[in-house]
Enzyme design. Sequence first.
Site, PDB file in Angstrom:
ATOM      1  N   ASP A 176      89.798  18.660  91.351  1.00  0.00           N
ATOM      2  CA  ASP A 176      89.856  18.683  92.597  1.00  0.00           C
ATOM      3  C   ASP A 176      90.336  20.123  93.328  1.00  0.00           C
ATOM      4  OD1 ASP A 176      90.243  15.351  92.972  1.00  0.00           O
ATOM      5  OD2 ASP A 176      90.795  16.133  91.041  1.00  0.00           O
TER       6      ASP A 176
ATOM      7  N   LYS B 269      93.764  23.209 100.832  1.00  0.00           N
ATOM      8  CA  LYS B 269      94.927  23.424 101.774  1.00  0.00           C
ATOM      9  C   LYS B 269      95.946  24.256 101.061  1.00  0.00           C
ATOM     10  CE  LYS B 269      94.144  19.812 105.245  1.00  0.00           C
ATOM     11  NZ  LYS B 269      94.118  18.294 105.264  1.00  0.00           N
TER      12      LYS B 269
ATOM     13  N   GLU C  64      79.529  14.828  84.189  1.00  0.00           N
ATOM     14  CA  GLU C  64      79.052  13.848  85.265  1.00  0.00           C
ATOM     15  C   GLU C  64      78.929  14.573  86.687  1.00  0.00           C
ATOM     16  OE1 GLU C  64      80.435  10.078  84.844  1.00  0.00           O
ATOM     17  OE2 GLU C  64      79.442   9.252  86.597  1.00  0.00           O
TER      18      GLU C  64
ATOM     19  N   GLU D  16      78.942  17.932  87.318  1.00  0.00           N
ATOM     20  CA  GLU D  16      78.011  18.991  87.218  1.00  0.00           C
ATOM     21  C   GLU D  16      76.441  18.291  87.281  1.00  0.00           C
ATOM     22  OE1 GLU D  16      78.838  21.102  83.611  1.00  0.00           O
ATOM     23  OE2 GLU D  16      77.233  22.529  84.112  1.00  0.00           O
TER      24      GLU D  16
END
Length: 212
Positions: free
Chosen positions: A116, A120, A191, A193
């Site tokens: 992930d 921010k 997965e 990718e």
Amino acid sequence: MRLRHKPWAKEYLDSHPEYVLTAPPSGHWKEVFQNDHPLYIEVGTGKGKFLDKMSKKYPEVNFIGIEKYESVLVTGVERLVENPSDNIRFILGDVADVLQYFQYREVDRLFINFTDPWPKKRHEKRRLTYQSFLTLYEKVLRPEGEIHMKTDNQGLFEYSLESMSQYGMKLKNISLDLHTSKLASENVMTEYEEKFAAKGQPIFRLEAAFAN
Ligand code: SAM
């Protein structure tokens, strides 16, 4: 990642202790695998497709995936139950706790795939290449051990290059478009990718080692 809640996931994972370790045997992985093959781990393994393919391509390596969500990991375990591999295990847990799972310098390679990006600035500490995570990886990796990272996210890639080089790591085999590079023939797709590649998005990749 979009999570579909599966209320039965916990019970299913608990019923497969041969693949899911709830109390990882730090320092005793040889006994789990019944051999002393190298240990390669994937942090944030998701549904475990990458490790499944890797475990079949490299039977002389032991693979361990760490994933924090039961409802995600359950798919990887279902795949293994249908198509077993004896050189793969999963840990249901948080990468932040990696020192509880492995002993000092026990791991040979660490994969960070499509983690992930947490774009921010105030979430920087959650990125799996933030310096506090690098400190953990440095402890569990052998001196000659490597981190292999892939991502579709240019911002996270640039951040990781900076974070790793500021940490004093040595970087090599950097690619800004893995699938058209000379590294493509050896590449095993994850997965995520597969989804990005199908859309024609470039994949960023690097290898890094701590300067021991
Ligand atoms: N590596 C897989 C791939 O490339 O297909 C999955 C990528 S998915 C975007 C990232 C996964 O990392 C998610 O399943 C998420 O739950 C897991 N994850 C993120 N942070 C984590 C952490 N601190 N500990 C364990 N798992 C984590």
